[in-house]
Design an enzyme around this catalytic site. Structure first.
Site, PDB file in Angstrom:
ATOM      1  N   HIS A 174       5.700 -11.497   8.598  1.00 42.59           N
ATOM      2  CA  HIS A 174       6.695 -11.467   8.807  1.00 42.59           C
ATOM      3  C   HIS A 174       7.842 -10.126   9.940  1.00 42.59           C
ATOM      4  O   HIS A 174       6.871  -9.605  10.605  1.00 42.59           O
ATOM      5  CB  HIS A 174       7.312 -10.378   7.441  1.00 42.59           C
TER       6      HIS A 174
HETATM    7  C1  T46 Z   1       5.167  -3.970   9.172  1.00 40.63           C
HETATM    8  C2  T46 Z   1       2.897  -3.617   9.087  1.00 40.63           C
HETATM    9  C3  T46 Z   1       2.854  -3.121   9.544  1.00 40.63           C
HETATM   10  C4  T46 Z   1       7.014   0.724  -0.003  1.00 40.63           C
HETATM   11  O1  T46 Z   1       7.784   0.420  -0.812  1.00 40.63           O
HETATM   12  N1  T46 Z   1       7.762   1.766   1.119  1.00 40.63           N
HETATM   13  C5  T46 Z   1       7.618   1.381   2.942  1.00 40.63           C
HETATM   14  O2  T46 Z   1       8.090   2.201   3.535  1.00 40.63           O
HETATM   15  C6  T46 Z   1       6.640  -0.172   3.264  1.00 40.63           C
HETATM   16  C7  T46 Z   1       5.629  -0.169   4.239  1.00 40.63           C
HETATM   17  C8  T46 Z   1       5.904  -0.730   1.487  1.00 40.63           C
HETATM   18  N2  T46 Z   1       6.248  -0.481   0.079  1.00 40.63           N
HETATM   19  C9  T46 Z   1       6.272  -1.383  -0.434  1.00 40.63           C
HETATM   20  C10 T46 Z   1       6.428  -3.019  -0.301  1.00 40.63           C
HETATM   21  C11 T46 Z   1       5.862  -3.382  -1.245  1.00 40.63           C
HETATM   22  O3  T46 Z   1       5.110  -3.543  -2.225  1.00 40.63           O
HETATM   23  O4  T46 Z   1       4.307  -1.329  -0.574  1.00 40.63           O
HETATM   24  C12 T46 Z   1       3.846  -3.000  -0.713  1.00 40.63           C
HETATM   25  C13 T46 Z   1       3.207  -3.627   0.397  1.00 40.63           C
HETATM   26  O5  T46 Z   1       4.658  -3.855   1.247  1.00 40.63           O
HETATM   27  P1  T46 Z   1       3.682  -5.197   2.414  1.00 40.63           P
HETATM   28  O6  T46 Z   1       3.243  -6.223   1.760  1.00 40.63           O
HETATM   29  O7  T46 Z   1       5.175  -5.394   3.299  1.00 40.63           O
HETATM   30  O8  T46 Z   1       3.085  -4.970   3.500  1.00 40.63           O
HETATM   31  P2  T46 Z   1       2.383  -5.147   5.409  1.00 40.63           P
HETATM   32  O9  T46 Z   1       0.857  -4.493   5.026  1.00 40.63           O
HETATM   33  O10 T46 Z   1       2.365  -6.349   4.314  1.00 40.63           O
HETATM   34  O11 T46 Z   1       3.344  -4.641   5.655  1.00 40.63           O
HETATM   35  C14 T46 Z   1       3.348  -2.994   5.959  1.00 40.63           C
HETATM   36  C15 T46 Z   1       5.637  -3.101   6.529  1.00 40.63           C
HETATM   37  O12 T46 Z   1       5.453  -3.797   5.369  1.00 40.63           O
HETATM   38  C16 T46 Z   1       5.912  -3.789   7.750  1.00 40.63           C
HETATM   39  O13 T46 Z   1       7.137  -3.460   7.569  1.00 40.63           O
HETATM   40  O14 T46 Z   1       5.417  -4.326   9.845  1.00 40.63           O
HETATM   41  O15 T46 Z   1       2.847  -3.237   7.986  1.00 40.63           O
END
Ligand code: T46
Length: 136
Positions: free
Chosen positions: A49
């Site tokens: 993303h």
């Molecule tokens: C990014 C990369 C480097 C939250 O509730 N609060 C938060 O602050 C974050 C970051 C995530 N979440 C929840 C949302 C999802 O249900 O945690 C779950 C996993 O998040 P996500 O699928 O977005 O994780 P990544 O590793 O794909 O991405 C993350 C960050 O979301 C993103 O901003 O730049 O790490």
């Protein structure tokens, strides 16, 4: 591409190492949120993303991982393998984190609180966002 590798000073003495990071001094934003990623399954790819406004700093404080960065024009891959190496990522950059070692801990300092509306999760939409930002 508005990304930057930052090498932070290591305060090293006989007791070990310490790295300090100050907002708006060592990194170009105020820190509103901290999160960390660990226990990543072998072969898993995270991210996939971009963000409309969020700026972040990634540090692999233990183990190692790779980050593919794409601004819609060029792609680069950065390996994070040192706890004093930070990767600054501005907004409007597509990112994919991969090749996590089993012991990897990826620490992220973020400029904003969590906001799902700031995410662009569709690659075509991301390219459109980049184009529209340039046209402004
Ligand atoms: C990014 C990369 C480097 C939250 O509730 N609060 C938060 O602050 C974050 C970051 C995530 N979440 C929840 C949302 C999802 O249900 O945690 C779950 C996993 O998040 P996500 O699928 O977005 O994780 P990544 O590793 O794909 O991405 C993350 C960050 O979301 C993103 O901003 O730049 O790490």
């Amino acid at each position: 591409m508005d990304v930057n590798k930052l090498l932070f000073r290591v305060h090293n003495d006989v007791r070990g190492n310490l790295v300090a990071i100050e907002e708006e001094k060592d990194i170009p934003f105020q820190i509103k949120r901290i999160y960390y990623i660990y226990n990543v399954m072998e072969g898993a790819v995270r991210g996939l993303h971009a963000h409309k406004s969020l700026k972040q700093l990634l540090i692999c404080i233990h183990g190692n991982c790779k980050v593919l960065l794409d601004d819609g024009k060029e792609k680069i891959t950065v390996e994070l393998d040192n706890p004093n190496l930070g990767l600054y990522i501005s907004n409007a950059i597509w990112r994919e984190m991969s090749d996590f070692s089993s012991d990897a801990v990826l620490l992220v300092l973020a400029s904003e609180h969590y906001d799902e509306n700031d995410y662009i999760r569709d690659y075509k939409e991301f390219l459109q966002f980049v184009k529209e930002s340039e046209d402004k």
